[in-house]
Design a protein around this motif. Structure first.
Motif, short mmCIF file in Angstrom:
data_model
loop_
_atom_site.label_atom_id
_atom_site.label_comp_id
_atom_site.label_asym_id
_atom_site.label_seq_id
_atom_site.Cartn_x
_atom_site.Cartn_y
_atom_site.Cartn_z
N ALA A 89 -35.79 -4.35 64.75
CA ALA A 89 -35.93 -6.12 65.15
C ALA A 89 -35.84 -6.92 66.12
CB ALA A 89 -35.45 -6.33 63.64
N LYS A 90 -34.21 -6.57 67.18
CA LYS A 90 -34.42 -7.34 67.59
C LYS A 90 -34.64 -7.29 69.55
CE LYS A 90 -31.63 -10.20 65.04
NZ LYS A 90 -32.43 -11.85 64.69
N GLY A 91 -34.32 -5.36 69.62
CA GLY A 91 -35.36 -5.19 71.18
C GLY A 91 -34.02 -4.34 71.32
N ARG A 92 -32.59 -4.59 70.74
CA ARG A 92 -32.12 -3.64 71.10
C ARG A 92 -31.81 -2.42 70.62
NH1 ARG A 92 -29.33 -6.93 74.68
NH2 ARG A 92 -30.36 -6.56 76.76
N GLY A 93 -30.81 -1.11 71.10
CA GLY A 93 -30.14 -0.75 70.07
C GLY A 93 -30.26 0.67 70.54
N TYR A 94 -28.90 1.16 70.38
CA TYR A 94 -28.11 2.38 70.56
C TYR A 94 -27.38 2.63 69.54
CZ TYR A 94 -28.72 1.25 75.60
OH TYR A 94 -29.15 0.72 76.87
#
Length: 216
Positions: free
Chosen positions: A18-23
């Motif tokens: 949804a937001k463009g950054r994930g880990y």
């Protein structure tokens, strides 16, 4: 614990989409809870003292833009033996953890965050009797006891995120604070009297190997 870790990894993936950054990935933690009163009880009954430096394993995930949302869970154990009893102690917990990511350079950044959740100490005790046939165990159960101490915990922390292609290294330090007394429970539902009060508050350090990526 495994279900909690799986859940926060899903949250991270959803936030990334949804937001463009994930880990999401694996974390190794060095914990220093205050277990001095429990240790005193152990030594008074012939068990070794409890070392308050505990290494735990777990996982977590975070995702979003500047505002990051995620969580993590951990667990670790140790065994203590006396002449008459064997105790397996586990220390674990889980947190919902929002934070704010400050991008310093191309995805490298710092993230102040705060975990909101709980921690628990669990003791599995059994007498040091010898081996037993399975049929005898069915006829005369009750060779083990399990007690747990759980408490609400808040964990403010500061993390450094170092991205390397599709993986990232997270270095994190913080403090676990349990503002309220917890409660002992015994698995058979009986009241547990004269149990030591535990305050698992203490500093911790953590290293994580995370997978993902996003906006630079």
């Amino acid at each position: 614990m495994k279900k909690a870790i799986f859940l926060v990894l899903i949250l991270a993936v959803a936030a990334f989409a949804a937001k463009g950054r994930g880990y999401g990935g694996f974390v190794l933690s060095y914990m220093m809870p205050d277990l001095s009163k429990l240790s005193s009880e152990f030594t008074a009954h012939g068990l070794p003292a409890v070392d308050e430096n505990i290494i735990t394993y777990g996982g977590g995930g975070w995702g979003g833009g500047n505002l990051m949302v995620g969580g993590w869970g951990f667990g670790g154990g140790r065994r203590f033996d006396s002449d008459s009893v064997s105790v397996r102690m586990t220390y674990g917990g889980g947190f919902f953890e929002p934070g704010y990511f400050i991008n310093i350079w191309k995805g490298f950044g710092i993230m102040p965050m705060v975990g909101i959740g709980g921690t628990a100490v669990t003791l599995k005790l059994r007498p040091r009797l010898g081996d037993i046939d399975f049929g005898e165990l069915l006829d005369t159960p009750g060779r083990t006891s399990e007690v747990s101490y759980g408490t609400f915990t808040v964990a403010p922390a500061l993390a450094i995120l170092i991205p390397i292609e599709f993986i990232a290294i997270q270095i994190k330090g913080g403090y676990m604070w349990s503002p309220f007394s917890g409660e002992w429970t015994i698995e058979d539902g009986a009241d547990l009297r004269k149990a030591p009060e535990i305050n698992p508050s203490g500093i911790y350090a953590q290293a994580g190997l995370l997978f993902g990526g996003g906006s630079k």
